[in-house]
Design a protein around this motif. Sequence first.
Motif, PDB file in Angstrom:
ATOM      1  N   PRO A  65       0.825  -1.210   0.000  1.00  0.00           N
ATOM      2  CA  PRO A  65       0.000   0.000   0.000  1.00  0.00           C
ATOM      3  C   PRO A  65       0.857   1.258   0.000  1.00  0.00           C
ATOM      4  O   PRO A  65       2.011   1.227   0.461  1.00  0.00           O
ATOM      5  N   PRO A  66       0.338   2.372  -0.487  1.00  0.00           N
ATOM      6  CA  PRO A  66       1.106   3.626  -0.493  1.00  0.00           C
ATOM      7  C   PRO A  66       1.302   4.135   0.929  1.00  0.00           C
ATOM      8  O   PRO A  66       0.609   3.710   1.856  1.00  0.00           O
ATOM      9  N   PRO A  67       2.236   5.056   1.126  1.00  0.00           N
ATOM     10  CA  PRO A  67       2.492   5.566   2.484  1.00  0.00           C
ATOM     11  C   PRO A  67       1.357   6.404   3.050  1.00  0.00           C
ATOM     12  O   PRO A  67       1.380   6.716   4.245  1.00  0.00           O
ATOM     13  N   ALA A  68       0.387   6.775   2.247  1.00  0.00           N
ATOM     14  CA  ALA A  68      -0.773   7.533   2.728  1.00  0.00           C
ATOM     15  C   ALA A  68      -2.045   6.819   2.286  1.00  0.00           C
ATOM     16  O   ALA A  68      -2.242   6.556   1.105  1.00  0.00           O
ATOM     17  N   ILE A  69      -2.896   6.481   3.253  1.00  0.00           N
ATOM     18  CA  ILE A  69      -4.151   5.777   2.989  1.00  0.00           C
ATOM     19  C   ILE A  69      -5.290   6.622   3.535  1.00  0.00           C
ATOM     20  O   ILE A  69      -5.248   7.099   4.679  1.00  0.00           O
ATOM     21  N   ARG A  70      -6.320   6.791   2.719  1.00  0.00           N
ATOM     22  CA  ARG A  70      -7.479   7.606   3.097  1.00  0.00           C
ATOM     23  C   ARG A  70      -8.684   6.713   3.341  1.00  0.00           C
ATOM     24  O   ARG A  70      -9.006   5.841   2.539  1.00  0.00           O
ATOM     25  N   ASN A  71      -9.344   6.906   4.479  1.00  0.00           N
ATOM     26  CA  ASN A  71     -10.563   6.181   4.803  1.00  0.00           C
ATOM     27  C   ASN A  71     -11.581   7.172   5.335  1.00  0.00           C
ATOM     28  O   ASN A  71     -11.491   7.618   6.481  1.00  0.00           O
ATOM     29  N   GLY A  72     -12.543   7.542   4.486  1.00  0.00           N
ATOM     30  CA  GLY A  72     -13.494   8.578   4.875  1.00  0.00           C
ATOM     31  C   GLY A  72     -12.789   9.908   5.027  1.00  0.00           C
ATOM     32  O   GLY A  72     -12.117  10.379   4.111  1.00  0.00           O
ATOM     33  N   ASP A  73     -12.918  10.520   6.213  1.00  0.00           N
ATOM     34  CA  ASP A  73     -12.233  11.794   6.464  1.00  0.00           C
ATOM     35  C   ASP A  73     -10.987  11.608   7.323  1.00  0.00           C
ATOM     36  O   ASP A  73     -10.463  12.569   7.883  1.00  0.00           O
ATOM     37  N   VAL A  74     -10.507  10.376   7.400  1.00  0.00           N
ATOM     38  CA  VAL A  74      -9.334  10.068   8.212  1.00  0.00           C
ATOM     39  C   VAL A  74      -8.188   9.644   7.300  1.00  0.00           C
ATOM     40  O   VAL A  74      -8.383   8.835   6.384  1.00  0.00           O
ATOM     41  N   SER A  75      -7.001  10.175   7.563  1.00  0.00           N
ATOM     42  CA  SER A  75      -5.809   9.833   6.779  1.00  0.00           C
ATOM     43  C   SER A  75      -4.834   9.051   7.644  1.00  0.00           C
ATOM     44  O   SER A  75      -4.582   9.415   8.803  1.00  0.00           O
ATOM     45  N   PHE A  76      -4.293   7.979   7.082  1.00  0.00           N
ATOM     46  CA  PHE A  76      -3.262   7.172   7.732  1.00  0.00           C
ATOM     47  C   PHE A  76      -1.953   7.365   6.966  1.00  0.00           C
ATOM     48  O   PHE A  76      -1.895   7.084   5.771  1.00  0.00           O
ATOM     49  N   LEU A  77      -0.927   7.816   7.646  1.00  0.00           N
ATOM     50  CA  LEU A  77       0.400   7.947   7.048  1.00  0.00           C
ATOM     51  C   LEU A  77       1.334   7.034   7.814  1.00  0.00           C
ATOM     52  O   LEU A  77       1.374   7.082   9.052  1.00  0.00           O
ATOM     53  N   TYR A  78       2.099   6.214   7.109  1.00  0.00           N
ATOM     54  CA  TYR A  78       2.874   5.198   7.802  1.00  0.00           C
ATOM     55  C   TYR A  78       4.194   4.931   7.091  1.00  0.00           C
ATOM     56  O   TYR A  78       4.383   5.255   5.915  1.00  0.00           O
ATOM     57  N   ILE A  79       5.102   4.315   7.842  1.00  0.00           N
ATOM     58  CA  ILE A  79       6.316   3.709   7.300  1.00  0.00           C
ATOM     59  C   ILE A  79       6.444   2.327   7.922  1.00  0.00           C
ATOM     60  O   ILE A  79       5.870   2.068   8.992  1.00  0.00           O
ATOM     61  N   LYS A  80       7.181   1.446   7.274  1.00  0.00           N
ATOM     62  CA  LYS A  80       7.366   0.085   7.776  1.00  0.00           C
ATOM     63  C   LYS A  80       8.847  -0.160   8.000  1.00  0.00           C
ATOM     64  O   LYS A  80       9.655   0.029   7.097  1.00  0.00           O
ATOM     65  N   ARG A  81       9.186  -0.578   9.212  1.00  0.00           N
ATOM     66  CA  ARG A  81      10.566  -0.853   9.576  1.00  0.00           C
ATOM     67  C   ARG A  81      10.644  -2.193  10.302  1.00  0.00           C
ATOM     68  O   ARG A  81       9.992  -2.377  11.332  1.00  0.00           O
ATOM     69  N   ASN A  82      11.433  -3.121   9.753  1.00  0.00           N
ATOM     70  CA  ASN A  82      11.656  -4.429  10.389  1.00  0.00           C
ATOM     71  C   ASN A  82      10.349  -5.142  10.742  1.00  0.00           C
ATOM     72  O   ASN A  82      10.209  -5.720  11.821  1.00  0.00           O
ATOM     73  N   GLY A  83       9.388  -5.053   9.828  1.00  0.00           N
ATOM     74  CA  GLY A  83       8.116  -5.730  10.037  1.00  0.00           C
ATOM     75  C   GLY A  83       7.129  -4.976  10.907  1.00  0.00           C
ATOM     76  O   GLY A  83       6.026  -5.478  11.164  1.00  0.00           O
ATOM     77  N   LEU A  84       7.475  -3.780  11.374  1.00  0.00           N
ATOM     78  CA  LEU A  84       6.598  -2.975  12.225  1.00  0.00           C
ATOM     79  C   LEU A  84       6.022  -1.805  11.440  1.00  0.00           C
ATOM     80  O   LEU A  84       6.727  -1.157  10.666  1.00  0.00           O
ATOM     81  N   PHE A  85       4.734  -1.539  11.643  1.00  0.00           N
ATOM     82  CA  PHE A  85       4.071  -0.383  11.040  1.00  0.00           C
ATOM     83  C   PHE A  85       4.085   0.769  12.044  1.00  0.00           C
ATOM     84  O   PHE A  85       3.542   0.650  13.148  1.00  0.00           O
ATOM     85  N   PHE A  86       4.679   1.898  11.662  1.00  0.00           N
ATOM     86  CA  PHE A  86       4.642   3.118  12.458  1.00  0.00           C
ATOM     87  C   PHE A  86       3.655   4.059  11.767  1.00  0.00           C
ATOM     88  O   PHE A  86       3.925   4.533  10.658  1.00  0.00           O
ATOM     89  N   VAL A  87       2.530   4.332  12.427  1.00  0.00           N
ATOM     90  CA  VAL A  87       1.407   4.988  11.760  1.00  0.00           C
ATOM     91  C   VAL A  87       1.013   6.258  12.510  1.00  0.00           C
ATOM     92  O   VAL A  87       0.903   6.258  13.744  1.00  0.00           O
ATOM     93  N   ALA A  88       0.809   7.330  11.754  1.00  0.00           N
ATOM     94  CA  ALA A  88       0.242   8.570  12.275  1.00  0.00           C
ATOM     95  C   ALA A  88      -1.143   8.745  11.656  1.00  0.00           C
ATOM     96  O   ALA A  88      -1.311   8.564  10.454  1.00  0.00           O
ATOM     97  N   VAL A  89      -2.112   9.099  12.483  1.00  0.00           N
ATOM     98  CA  VAL A  89      -3.505   9.243  12.034  1.00  0.00           C
ATOM     99  C   VAL A  89      -3.932  10.686  12.237  1.00  0.00           C
ATOM    100  O   VAL A  89      -3.654  11.285  13.292  1.00  0.00           O
ATOM    101  N   THR A  90      -4.595  11.246  11.238  1.00  0.00           N
ATOM    102  CA  THR A  90      -5.059  12.624  11.343  1.00  0.00           C
ATOM    103  C   THR A  90      -6.328  12.809  10.540  1.00  0.00           C
ATOM    104  O   THR A  90      -6.586  12.074   9.587  1.00  0.00           O
ATOM    105  N   LYS A  91      -7.127  13.781  10.930  1.00  0.00           N
ATOM    106  CA  LYS A  91      -8.327  14.146  10.179  1.00  0.00           C
ATOM    107  C   LYS A  91      -8.170  15.513   9.526  1.00  0.00           C
ATOM    108  O   LYS A  91      -9.124  16.042   8.958  1.00  0.00           O
TER     109      LYS A  91
END
Length: 239
Positions: A65-91
């Motif tokens: 998936p791309p580094p930015a995912i949109r679901n409704g009015d919520v945006s998920f921005l993430y990076i993946k390191r060593n199998g871990l998802f580091f995610v920031a969520v914002t509206k």
Amino acid sequence: MSRDYPFRLATPSVFQRRMISQFFVLSSRGDPIIFRDFRNELPRNTTEVFFKEANAWKDKSGTQPPPAIRNGDVSFLYIKRNGLFFVAVTKFNVSSLMIIELLVRITGLFKDYCGILNEETVRMNFTLAYEVLDEVIDYGYPQGTSTELLKSYIYNEPVVVEKPLAPSKTPPLQRTHNTIPSTAAERPISGSLDDKRKSGKSSEVFVDLYEKLTVVVAANGSVAKSSIDGRIQIKSYLS
């Protein structure tokens, strides 16, 4: 007679572009390891929503998936390191590049203070991870991300997790008295500082040089192509 000035309306949007509502770390299975809700304006099931959206994207397109995912009015921005998802969520309409850069720096801080960045170390040092996170982000606004500046504010000691050594087919090189194992660069910062205070050792800087040699050999034994790539990894324990 009251009058509305344009700058009064524009000022809040400037700050909203930097707002983060939530931050969390997921394992490769989707299990939440770290979760922090800064503004209490989004439901707490965002971890499930993100992991579902990421898997749906991968199943549909066959790609990550791309580094930015949109679901409704919520945006998920993430990076993946060593199998871990580091995610920031914002509206809010945030700067995607700034949030991605913030996530990269957070992973760097976790590695500096935990020594190794993987699921086991984050689970074993979740209290330390929360302390670092609370110093970096305040009510959704990014603050300082410098390891040096955060040293005086971090009090939890890391739980050191030894990294398993990969088997080597070559005999170990002769080591001089000034040379230490390369894993020294993966020691956590706070633990190293505490050890130095107890032992009375002087300040230290560890420098690791990594080299990668790529060679293409033709059928007749001649070298058709060769290249050398390298990087220098430095970790400072200067007090």
